[in-house]
Enzyme design. Structure first.
Site, PDB file in Angstrom:
ATOM      1  N   LYS A 130       0.852  -1.187   0.000  1.00 50.36           N
ATOM      2  CA  LYS A 130       0.000   0.000   0.000  1.00 50.36           C
ATOM      3  C   LYS A 130       0.893   1.244   0.000  1.00 50.36           C
ATOM      4  CE  LYS A 130      -3.840  -2.201   2.423  1.00 50.36           C
ATOM      5  NZ  LYS A 130      -4.832  -2.119   1.329  1.00 50.36           N
ATOM      6  N   ASP A 169      -2.371  -7.603  -2.437  1.00 47.63           N
ATOM      7  CA  ASP A 169      -3.210  -6.724  -1.614  1.00 47.63           C
ATOM      8  C   ASP A 169      -4.684  -7.093  -1.710  1.00 47.63           C
ATOM      9  OD1 ASP A 169      -3.716  -4.672   0.176  1.00 47.63           O
ATOM     10  OD2 ASP A 169      -3.899  -3.140  -1.387  1.00 47.63           O
ATOM     11  N   GLU A 194      -5.883  -9.829  -0.419  1.00 43.76           N
ATOM     12  CA  GLU A 194      -5.582 -10.986   0.431  1.00 43.76           C
ATOM     13  C   GLU A 194      -6.787 -11.472   1.229  1.00 43.76           C
ATOM     14  OE1 GLU A 194      -6.388  -8.162   3.174  1.00 43.76           O
ATOM     15  OE2 GLU A 194      -5.179  -7.866   1.385  1.00 43.76           O
ATOM     16  N   ARG A 232      -9.866 -12.030   0.431  1.00 40.98           N
ATOM     17  CA  ARG A 232     -10.639 -13.060  -0.256  1.00 40.98           C
ATOM     18  C   ARG A 232      -9.898 -14.400  -0.248  1.00 40.98           C
ATOM     19  NH1 ARG A 232     -10.830  -9.590  -5.616  1.00 40.98           N
ATOM     20  NH2 ARG A 232     -10.821  -8.023  -3.963  1.00 40.98           N
TER      21      ARG A 232
END
Length: 496
Positions: free
Chosen positions: A272, A344, A346, A348
């Site tokens: 991020k 990113d 992650e 799910r």
């Protein structure tokens, strides 16, 4: 300490205490209440409202000191037009009055709000929740707590003893919301995967629930390659948490609540960047906080005939020499292979194995909650959560349960053609699709790990889990969104 909240048959005309809060409709609709105020406190009250230009618009709140009288303070709250008034407006007005009473330092508060057209029990529950949740303050991490005077006694006027049971039930629900708020608000060095497991253990110990915590080796034995791929970058071990409530007597329904449990999300190697709110990624476990809070309330309320399971695949998404690479292919516990084109995305991946596990419990219905996508925030903002489900009955039941608790859900489409965006040339699927419709493709990804015979719903609470400035019943910070919806849904027995 939470205020003692009780129903009272006293009315605006005869209640005696420190502060009296009265809800007023705008224009001619508020004439009867204004006349009642004048009859109780004198014609000067009407003059003061006129002088202060009080129009009774929604959200308008005015405090008046009544020198030499009992009560000594009058709080008038605008309700707007009667046609627009309902449970949500009742909650908002009650919250505004409660905060005004707290600001004045009153220890006793009487609430005279209109409840015509509402069931007394529903009105009592709405007001009780509004009082307690709007006055919540989290000072756990301050070296010195700031003084916060709050009413110690609150009476809900013109409500008889029959509504008191609803007030008592609301206390259990509020305790669940407060637990969720505390978990979400706590820093990531405090709320770790182990801390979530400890929270579940405390609920199990205090309320007689069953707890199973799967360690990394247990998850490997079950083939949870999708979940463990996310967890492998962190020094903190993952904790797969399974908490169970079993009712006394026969079980008629079995329900599963699944919460995303990323206690911190750095984004992994798809790190991020600036403006991504990486410092706020402690709230990426908002789904797990909601289901833990719901289980805490359910354990206290003890609904009959319904067995409830809670599943949380808790871990961190971090960067290290052992973290999963972008482009890696992993295998979930149902045998599906996943090409990770974005580390990113992650949440799910962890939910995939949690959903497979949940289906093996053979539930009558299951719901997952997750702070899953920024796309849902863009679509629905910060006050409405997205809902995806192939089951009309389940979707309608959740929407009704949310409305009952003041939490709004909006059903979104599960458009099958969008699944094309998840196709991989190497594996069965990718973990992300194209940017357009990102919240839909995320839900479609999850659906691939759900047994088609099990009614399932996905709630994306990314926008609703946190409020920067506070709104209505929610102070600034963690909201505890989802707890009331889940508890109401479970108490209703799930879908028909």
């Amino acid at each position: 300490m939470a205020a003692e909240i009780r129903c009272s048959t006293a009315t605006l005309a005869n209640w005696s205490g420190e502060a009296l809060a009265v809800g007023l409709f705008s224009d001619d609709a508020g004439a009867a209440s204004r006349s009642a105020l004048s009859a109780r406190f004198g014609a000067a009250i009407a003059d003061q409202l006129e002088r202060r230009r009080f129009k009774a618009k929604p959200g308008e709140c005015l405090s008046l000191d009544l020198l030499g009288q009992t009560p000594g303070q009058l709080i008038v709250v605008g309700l707007g037009a009667p046609a627009d008034f309902g449970p949500e407006q009742l909650r908002s007005a009650t919250a505004a009055a409660s905060k005004a009473a707290a600001a004045s330092g009153c220890s006793q508060l009487g609430l005279a709000m209109p409840i015509e057209g509402l069931a007394p029990e529903a009105a009592a529950a709405a007001m009780a929740e509004a009082v307690r949740l709007s006055l919540y303050a989290d000072q756990r991490f301050k070296s010195e707590a700031e003084p916060r005077p709050c009413p110690s006694q609150v009476e809900l006027l013109a409500l008889g003893d029959a509504a008191q049971a609803a007030v008592a039930s609301s206390g259990a629900i509020c305790s669940g919301v407060e637990l969720a708020r505390q978990l979400v608000a706590a820093p990531p060095n405090v709320v770790t995967p182990a801390a979530l497991a400890d929270t579940a253990a405390a609920i199990a110990r205090d309320h007689g629930l069953e707890l199973k915590v799967l360690e990394r080796g247990d998850c490997e034995a079950l083939g949870m390659g999708s979940y463990l791929a996310v967890a492998q970058g962190s020094d903190l071990p993952p904790k797969f948490i399974h908490l169970t409530y079993r009712p006394a007597g026969p079980v008629q329904r079995r329900l599963v609540l699944i919460g995303k449990g990323l206690t911190f999300d750095s984004g992994g190697y798809n790190l991020k960047t600036a403006g991504s709110q990486i410092e706020m990624m402690k709230y990426d476990m908002g789904g797990s906080a909601a289901v833990l809070g719901a289980m805490r309330a359910i354990a206290e309320l003890k609904p009959q005939g319904v067995e409830v399971h809670m599943v949380v695949a808790a871990c961190e998404n971090m960067i290290s020499g052992g973290a999963i690479h972008p482009g890696a292919i992993v295998t979930a516990s149902n045998g599906k292979t996943i090409e990770i084109n974005n580390t990113d995305a992650e949440g799910r991946l962890t939910l995939a194995d949690a959903l497979v596990y949940a289906c093996k419990l053979e539930p009558d219905a299951m719901v997952d909650l997750a702070t899953l996508t920024g796309a849902c925030v863009i679509a629905l903002g910060e006050e409405i959560a997205g809902l995806w489900s192939p089951s009309d009955a389940l979707a309608e039941g959740l929407i009704d349960a949310g409305a009952q608790g003041g939490e709004q859900l909006w059903r979104m489409p599960l458009r099958a053609s969008y699944r094309e965006g998840l196709k991989s040339g190497l594996a069965d699927m990718k973990n992300t699709g194209p940017r357009p419709g990102g919240s839909i493709t995320a839900a479609l990804f999850l659906q691939d790990f759900v047994d088609p015979t099990v009614p399932w719903a996905h709630l994306d609470i990314a926008g609703t889990v946190w409020s920067d400035k506070g709104r209505g019943l929610d102070p600034a910070g963690a909201t505890g969104f989802g707890v009331r919806t889940l508890v109401n849904w479970v108490r209703a027995g799930g879908p028909a």
